[in-house]
Scaffold this motif. Structure first.
Motif, mmCIF file in Angstrom:
data_model
loop_
_atom_site.group_PDB
_atom_site.id
_atom_site.type_symbol
_atom_site.label_atom_id
_atom_site.label_comp_id
_atom_site.label_asym_id
_atom_site.label_seq_id
_atom_site.Cartn_x
_atom_site.Cartn_y
_atom_site.Cartn_z
ATOM 1 N N LEU A 50 -7.529 12.734 9.336
ATOM 2 C CA LEU A 50 -8.523 11.679 9.228
ATOM 3 C C LEU A 50 -7.865 10.360 9.627
ATOM 4 N N LYS A 51 -8.530 9.618 10.490
ATOM 5 C CA LYS A 51 -8.021 8.313 10.932
ATOM 6 C C LYS A 51 -8.951 7.237 10.386
ATOM 7 N N VAL A 52 -8.375 6.297 9.631
ATOM 8 C CA VAL A 52 -9.143 5.265 8.947
ATOM 9 C C VAL A 52 -8.681 3.899 9.439
ATOM 10 N N GLY A 53 -9.660 3.035 9.808
ATOM 11 C CA GLY A 53 -9.281 1.714 10.280
ATOM 12 C C GLY A 53 -10.460 0.775 10.395
ATOM 13 N N ILE A 54 -10.289 -0.242 11.216
ATOM 14 C CA ILE A 54 -11.291 -1.281 11.415
ATOM 15 C C ILE A 54 -12.259 -0.848 12.515
ATOM 16 N N PHE B 171 0.831 -1.200 0.000
ATOM 17 C CA PHE B 171 0.000 0.000 0.000
ATOM 18 C C PHE B 171 0.874 1.261 0.000
ATOM 19 N N ILE B 172 1.973 1.222 0.720
ATOM 20 C CA ILE B 172 2.908 2.352 0.737
ATOM 21 C C ILE B 172 3.426 2.618 -0.674
ATOM 22 N N LYS B 173 3.787 1.538 -1.393
ATOM 23 C CA LYS B 173 4.280 1.697 -2.766
ATOM 24 C C LYS B 173 3.222 2.315 -3.668
ATOM 25 N N ARG B 174 1.949 1.894 -3.502
ATOM 26 C CA ARG B 174 0.868 2.463 -4.315
ATOM 27 C C ARG B 174 0.688 3.947 -4.029
ATOM 28 N N LEU B 175 0.765 4.316 -2.749
ATOM 29 C CA LEU B 175 0.617 5.728 -2.399
ATOM 30 C C LEU B 175 1.775 6.553 -2.955
ATOM 31 N N GLU C 231 -9.030 -2.826 0.137
ATOM 32 C CA GLU C 231 -10.088 -2.839 -0.888
ATOM 33 C C GLU C 231 -11.194 -1.853 -0.523
ATOM 34 N N GLN C 232 -11.608 -1.848 0.736
ATOM 35 C CA GLN C 232 -12.659 -0.933 1.183
ATOM 36 C C GLN C 232 -12.197 0.522 1.085
ATOM 37 N N ILE C 233 -10.969 0.772 1.480
ATOM 38 C CA ILE C 233 -10.414 2.132 1.398
ATOM 39 C C ILE C 233 -10.418 2.616 -0.038
ATOM 40 N N GLU C 234 -9.957 1.753 -0.935
ATOM 41 C CA GLU C 234 -9.901 2.149 -2.348
ATOM 42 C C GLU C 234 -11.300 2.330 -2.939
ATOM 43 N N ASN C 235 -12.274 1.527 -2.497
ATOM 44 C CA ASN C 235 -13.650 1.689 -2.998
ATOM 45 C C ASN C 235 -14.267 2.999 -2.556
ATOM 46 N N TYR C 236 -14.044 3.377 -1.299
ATOM 47 C CA TYR C 236 -14.742 4.526 -0.744
ATOM 48 C C TYR C 236 -13.970 5.841 -0.805
ATOM 49 N N LEU C 237 -12.652 5.764 -0.904
ATOM 50 C CA LEU C 237 -11.873 7.010 -0.884
ATOM 51 C C LEU C 237 -11.227 7.362 -2.231
ATOM 52 N N GLU C 238 -11.499 6.583 -3.266
ATOM 53 C CA GLU C 238 -10.913 6.924 -4.572
ATOM 54 C C GLU C 238 -11.903 7.616 -5.454
#
Length: 175
Positions: A140-144, A56-60, A168-175
């Motif tokens: 913003l803090k994002v987690g479980i 995920f770090i590499k993608r960011l 997957e959820q992060i990418e669905n909702y924050l992209e």
């Protein structure tokens, strides 16, 4: 085993509560394409979590987003040796005070960075991890869901610590 851990955590909670009263944090929701910086906190004791967090770090970074991350071990010394650098720091209980509050310069720097989003890939509810997450100045803090005393601003309901599903959820909702 850590001597008097529960008693030390009780005192740590008291000191943490006092510190949190002094912290002013602005909550702001941005999409991933709009952010300039991100923080990532992950459970370094899980190999799957380490692998997914690094991916995920590499993608960011490929999106020109500055990232800083902390991999947390709830022990004084991990089973393997991990090498930290300026953007990825592996922390152990040695990085925390007697009352399990962050004391190392790297953790303090991570906490005080006002990143746009802090992604938390951990369901490890240990008090030292809670202290880092709660003290973070991230917008913003994002987690479980139901972790870290519900301090997250945006949560996703996922069974167990499955970072791949969280991403997957992060990418669905924050992209």
């Amino acid at each position: 085993m850590i001597l008097f851990r529960k008693q030390r955590e009780i005192a740590g909670r008291f000191f943490l509560k006092r510190k949190l009263k002094k912290i002013n944090r602005i909550v702001e929701l941005k999409k991933i394409n709009e952010i300039d910086s991100a923080g990532i906190f992950f459970d370094a004791s899980s190999e799957e979590c380490r692998k997914e967090a690094k991916s995920f770090i590499k993608r960011l970074k490929s999106k020109n987003i500055q990232t800083w991350s902390v991999g947390y071990f709830d022990t004084e010394k991990p089973d393997e040796n991990f090498i930290s650098d300026k953007n990825l720091y592996f922390s152990t209980l040695k990085d925390f005070s007697f009352f399990f509050l962050p004391k190392s310069d790297e953790l303090k720097e991570f906490i005080n960075r006002k990143v746009d989003i802090l992604f938390v890939f951990s369901d490890n509810d240990a008090f030292p991890a809670k202290a880092v997450i709660k003290m973070s100045l991230a917008h913003l803090k994002v987690g479980i869901t139901d972790t870290f005393d519900n301090v997250m601003d945006l949560t996703f309901e996922i069974n167990g610590n499955e970072p791949k599903k969280l991403i997957e959820q992060i990418e669905n909702y924050l992209e």
